[in-house]
Design an enzyme around this catalytic site. Structure first.
Site, PDB file in Angstrom:
ATOM      1  N   THR A  25      51.735  38.295  37.927  1.00  0.00           N
ATOM      2  CA  THR A  25      51.273  38.690  36.609  1.00  0.00           C
ATOM      3  C   THR A  25      49.750  38.822  36.628  1.00  0.00           C
ATOM      4  O   THR A  25      49.078  38.312  37.523  1.00  0.00           O
ATOM      5  CB  THR A  25      51.649  37.655  35.517  1.00  0.00           C
ATOM      6  OG1 THR A  25      50.863  36.477  35.706  1.00  0.00           O
ATOM      7  CG2 THR A  25      53.123  37.323  35.533  1.00  0.00           C
ATOM      8  N   CYS A  26      49.238  39.487  35.619  1.00  0.00           N
ATOM      9  CA  CYS A  26      47.782  39.551  35.440  1.00  0.00           C
ATOM     10  C   CYS A  26      47.421  38.621  34.278  1.00  0.00           C
ATOM     11  O   CYS A  26      46.728  38.999  33.345  1.00  0.00           O
ATOM     12  CB  CYS A  26      47.326  40.985  35.195  1.00  0.00           C
ATOM     13  SG  CYS A  26      48.166  41.805  33.839  1.00  0.00           S
ATOM     14  N   SER A  27      47.926  37.407  34.362  1.00  0.00           N
ATOM     15  CA  SER A  27      47.736  36.397  33.327  1.00  0.00           C
ATOM     16  C   SER A  27      47.397  35.063  33.984  1.00  0.00           C
ATOM     17  O   SER A  27      47.776  34.815  35.122  1.00  0.00           O
ATOM     18  CB  SER A  27      49.032  36.249  32.517  1.00  0.00           C
ATOM     19  OG  SER A  27      48.958  35.126  31.668  1.00  0.00           O
ATOM     20  N   GLY A  77      42.055  37.892  36.186  1.00  0.00           N
ATOM     21  CA  GLY A  77      42.980  36.798  36.407  1.00  0.00           C
ATOM     22  C   GLY A  77      44.325  37.296  36.910  1.00  0.00           C
ATOM     23  O   GLY A  77      44.892  38.245  36.370  1.00  0.00           O
ATOM     24  N   PHE A  78      44.830  36.664  37.967  1.00  0.00           N
ATOM     25  CA  PHE A  78      46.124  37.025  38.543  1.00  0.00           C
ATOM     26  C   PHE A  78      46.878  35.765  38.945  1.00  0.00           C
ATOM     27  O   PHE A  78      46.272  34.748  39.279  1.00  0.00           O
ATOM     28  CB  PHE A  78      45.961  37.914  39.785  1.00  0.00           C
ATOM     29  CG  PHE A  78      45.443  39.279  39.491  1.00  0.00           C
ATOM     30  CD1 PHE A  78      46.283  40.272  39.004  1.00  0.00           C
ATOM     31  CD2 PHE A  78      44.112  39.574  39.695  1.00  0.00           C
ATOM     32  CE1 PHE A  78      45.807  41.533  38.724  1.00  0.00           C
ATOM     33  CE2 PHE A  78      43.612  40.837  39.420  1.00  0.00           C
ATOM     34  CZ  PHE A  78      44.461  41.821  38.935  1.00  0.00           C
TER      35      PHE A  78
END
Length: 102
Positions: A25-27, A77-78
């Site tokens: 995810t890109c979170s 962020g990943f």
């Protein structure tokens, strides 16, 4: 966060025995990342998988997870998790039952 759970469940069905499923995810939110992976691994769909971070990778894995942050790594962020499906117990026709042969 039912979308993430659904993605993991559907993708898991396509992974061959011994194959790897990468959840990314890109979170940076734990409820979208670690919580999703842990819930999947505890479910019936995730029973044949285990967290298996790669040995040789260009970025560090903490507690089995890849976490990249703007403050620490100078990028967006990943999150990433590599999940490996156990060998055996599955054929092209579906799951093999105990004692059955192909």
């Amino acid at each position: 966060l039912p979308v993430q759970a659904d993605v993991l469940q559907r993708a898991a069905r396509l992974v061959r025995p011994g194959g790897t499923l990468v959840y990314a995810t890109c979170s940076l939110l734990p409820e979208e990342n670690e919580a999703q992976v842990e819930a999947f691994l505890a479910s019936a769909d995730g029973a044949e998988f285990e967290l298996a971070p790669p040995e040789h990778f260009g970025a560090p894995f903490d507690d089995g997870y890849l976490r990249l942050s703007p403050a620490r790594h100078g990028c967006d962020g990943f999150f990433g998790a590599a999940l490996v499906r156990s060998e055996g117990g599955w054929t092209r026709r579906g799951r093999r039952t105990a004692g059955a042969s192909c």
